[in-house]
Every structure is written in structure tokens, then in C-alpha cells.
Design a protein around this motif. Sequence first.
Motif, mmCIF file in Angstrom:
data_model
loop_
_atom_site.group_PDB
_atom_site.id
_atom_site.type_symbol
_atom_site.label_atom_id
_atom_site.label_comp_id
_atom_site.label_asym_id
_atom_site.label_seq_id
_atom_site.Cartn_x
_atom_site.Cartn_y
_atom_site.Cartn_z
ATOM 1 N N SER A 1 -13.609 10.298 7.147
ATOM 2 C CA SER A 1 -14.065 8.925 6.960
ATOM 3 C C SER A 1 -13.313 8.207 5.837
ATOM 4 N N VAL A 2 -12.974 8.917 4.762
ATOM 5 C CA VAL A 2 -12.241 8.291 3.655
ATOM 6 C C VAL A 2 -10.869 7.820 4.132
ATOM 7 N N THR A 3 -10.182 8.682 4.873
ATOM 8 C CA THR A 3 -8.859 8.318 5.402
ATOM 9 C C THR A 3 -8.974 7.185 6.407
ATOM 10 N N ARG A 4 -9.983 7.262 7.263
ATOM 11 C CA ARG A 4 -10.164 6.240 8.304
ATOM 12 C C ARG A 4 -10.363 4.847 7.688
ATOM 13 N N VAL A 5 -11.158 4.767 6.641
ATOM 14 C CA VAL A 5 -11.400 3.474 5.975
ATOM 15 C C VAL A 5 -10.100 2.946 5.354
ATOM 16 N N PHE A 6 -9.354 3.827 4.714
ATOM 17 C CA PHE A 6 -8.106 3.394 4.076
ATOM 18 C C PHE A 6 -7.107 2.888 5.118
ATOM 19 N N VAL A 7 -6.952 3.624 6.194
ATOM 20 C CA VAL A 7 -6.013 3.222 7.248
ATOM 21 C C VAL A 7 -6.428 1.888 7.856
ATOM 22 N N ALA A 8 -7.728 1.685 8.029
ATOM 23 C CA ALA A 8 -8.220 0.430 8.614
ATOM 24 C C ALA A 8 -7.887 -0.771 7.733
ATOM 25 N N HIS A 9 -7.791 -0.556 6.419
ATOM 26 C CA HIS A 9 -7.521 -1.656 5.489
ATOM 27 C C HIS A 9 -6.082 -1.671 4.980
ATOM 28 N N ARG A 10 -5.255 -0.766 5.454
ATOM 29 C CA ARG A 10 -3.923 -0.594 4.865
ATOM 30 C C ARG A 10 -3.081 -1.872 4.918
ATOM 31 N N ASN A 11 -3.033 -2.535 6.064
ATOM 32 C CA ASN A 11 -2.204 -3.736 6.187
ATOM 33 C C ASN A 11 -2.680 -4.847 5.254
ATOM 34 N N LEU A 12 -3.990 -4.962 5.119
ATOM 35 C CA LEU A 12 -4.549 -5.928 4.175
ATOM 36 C C LEU A 12 -4.126 -5.594 2.747
ATOM 37 N N LEU A 13 -4.246 -4.330 2.368
ATOM 38 C CA LEU A 13 -3.915 -3.916 1.001
ATOM 39 C C LEU A 13 -2.425 -4.098 0.720
ATOM 40 N N PHE A 14 -1.586 -3.800 1.705
ATOM 41 C CA PHE A 14 -0.149 -4.021 1.530
ATOM 42 C C PHE A 14 0.132 -5.503 1.296
ATOM 43 N N THR A 15 -0.541 -6.364 2.057
ATOM 44 C CA THR A 15 -0.326 -7.804 1.921
ATOM 45 C C THR A 15 -0.738 -8.287 0.540
ATOM 46 N N VAL A 16 -1.872 -7.804 0.044
ATOM 47 C CA VAL A 16 -2.312 -8.157 -1.313
ATOM 48 C C VAL A 16 -1.235 -7.760 -2.320
ATOM 49 N N ALA A 17 -0.807 -6.508 -2.261
ATOM 50 C CA ALA A 17 0.175 -6.002 -3.228
ATOM 51 C C ALA A 17 1.499 -6.753 -3.106
ATOM 52 N N TYR A 18 1.932 -7.008 -1.886
ATOM 53 C CA TYR A 18 3.210 -7.706 -1.685
ATOM 54 C C TYR A 18 3.158 -9.132 -2.226
ATOM 55 N N GLU A 19 2.042 -9.831 -2.008
ATOM 56 C CA GLU A 19 1.953 -11.202 -2.496
ATOM 57 C C GLU A 19 1.874 -11.257 -4.020
ATOM 58 N N VAL A 20 1.303 -10.259 -4.628
ATOM 59 C CA VAL A 20 1.253 -10.207 -6.085
ATOM 60 C C VAL A 20 2.621 -9.841 -6.663
ATOM 61 N N LEU A 21 3.396 -9.014 -5.937
ATOM 62 C CA LEU A 21 4.633 -8.466 -6.477
ATOM 63 C C LEU A 21 5.914 -9.098 -5.928
ATOM 64 N N GLY A 22 5.903 -9.515 -4.659
ATOM 65 C CA GLY A 22 7.127 -10.020 -4.039
ATOM 66 C C GLY A 22 8.116 -8.922 -3.707
#
Length: 288
Positions: free
Chosen positions: A3-24
Motif C-alpha cells: 500500500s505504501v508503494t501504491r500510494v507513492f506511485v499513484a502520486h508520482r507524476n504530481l510530485l515530479f511536477t511540484v519538484a520540477y516547477e520549484v526547481l526548473g
Amino acid sequence: MDSVTRVFVAHRNLLFTVAYEVLGSAADAEDVLQETWLRWAGVDLDTVRDQRAYLVRITTRQALSHLRTLGRRKESYVGPWLPEPLLTAPDVAEDVELADSVSMAMLLVLETLAPTERAVFVLREVFALGYDEIAEAVDKSPAAVRQIAHRARVHVAARRPRGAASAAETRRTVEAFRQAVATGDLQRLLDILAPDVVLLTDGGGVVQAAPAPVVGADQVAHVLGRVAAAMSLEPAQVNGDPALIVRLGGEIDTVMAMRIDDGVVTGLYAVRNPEKLSRLDRETALRR
């Protein structure tokens, strides 16, 4: 998959977008995701009320830490620094707010914000997080976050593209630019370029690039005219916007994105640093 992995994978694209927009930087965003996963893997899910908010909070904190390190690297960077371009799917362009937030022009505007201002702006304006949630992510009070958000919003509004073009208008302008460069039609090119257009080229000290901004339509047209004969220009969807991929000898040499204000090109962003072109063999999924 637990379940921990499943939740992370489900949100991965969102989290990448957050990090990318903060960092470029996609490379740094991937590092942030690795660190976020290490912290998330040890969490007891029963203690987490809002999994999305919790993950975004971890990601934001890690991204802010990386942003400060990245700032020090930029101080010694050779020539102009540009965000790392991403080949994006059509669904990114269809989400107008997401496409605007990840465009090269907007990412460069975000570069003018202080680290905490940038994180607050991204979380509030792009991801619509509440002030209380943002406060936890950036270790500020909700009242302070409101002030920071207002200050960042005013700052960005004064610098974002004027008279933003529609997707169709942008495609037409990029295609007209491509044809003018490919055919060597100087007058047509000058008609597309704003008189005060600025060309930034990012070679990172690895490949040849202009060490300083090239300013003015005549000067920019002259630079493009010198290299046009050897270039193959391919339309592409980069950071949610129409852009051009430049190939030399069949290999990707440059990604050229544009800022369009009131129907003319006011900014040209040419990324040549090979380290920033490594993700252009595949589309990157971005999510809000």
C-alpha cells in the motif's frame, strides 16, 4: 505492490511536477523524488490523514533544500542558465493552467522569486493548496504564507507574458518562425520578432553558446541566419507549448522555446547543454 508503494506511485507524476516547477530541473526533481520516497517508505499510513498533502509537503521541503543548492551552482554556471526542457504529451497543453505554469517563459519568471516565494506561488497558484497546507510545507505560519503568496502573485503578474497567445496562435507563430529560418527569409523573420527580442542560449560551458543575451531583432536574426543552413527544425511539444527541436546530423542539438507577447516573439530560449537534453527521447508526464 504494498500500500505504501501504491500510494507513492499513484502520486508520482504530481510530485515530479511540484519538484520540477520549484526547481526548473528534471534531474534535480528526480533526486527530490528519490528522497521523498525514502522518507515516505518509513511512514505508518494509519497516521496519515491526507496522503496527497503529506507527500506534497515532503516533496516541497526536499525541493526547497535542492533549490538553495541549485542557486549556488547557478552562480558558477557558464553563460545563461535555462530550465531543463521536457517533451510533453498533448494532455499537458490541454490543461491551460498547467501548460502556462511549466512553460519556459513562466519558469524563467519563477527564477526571479526567492525560494520560499517560488514554492508558495507554485503550491497556491498551480496546485490550489490551502494556506494551512502550504504553511506546513514551508515551515511558516498561515498568515505569513498569505503575505508571501500575495507578494509572489504581484511579482509574477508584472513579469508574465503580455497578451498571452492562444494555443492556435502560438502554433502559427512557431511555424512561421520555422519557415522563415529554414528558408532564410530575413524580412519574414524580422516581422515575427519583436524589436527588443532577447535570445538566450544555454550551453553550460559544454558546447558553444552565446555567453550573454543577444538583444534586438537584427542581432537575433543575424545569429539565426548564420546557423540556419546546417539546421533541421522539427516541431515539438515542449513544456506544454509548441517549440522546435534542432537537429544536426540527425542528432538533437538544441531545443528552442519561445515567449510570445501580443503576437510577436519577445524571447527565444535555446537549450544546447547536452546534460539538459537527455529526456527528449520520451514524453514526461506532468499532473496537477
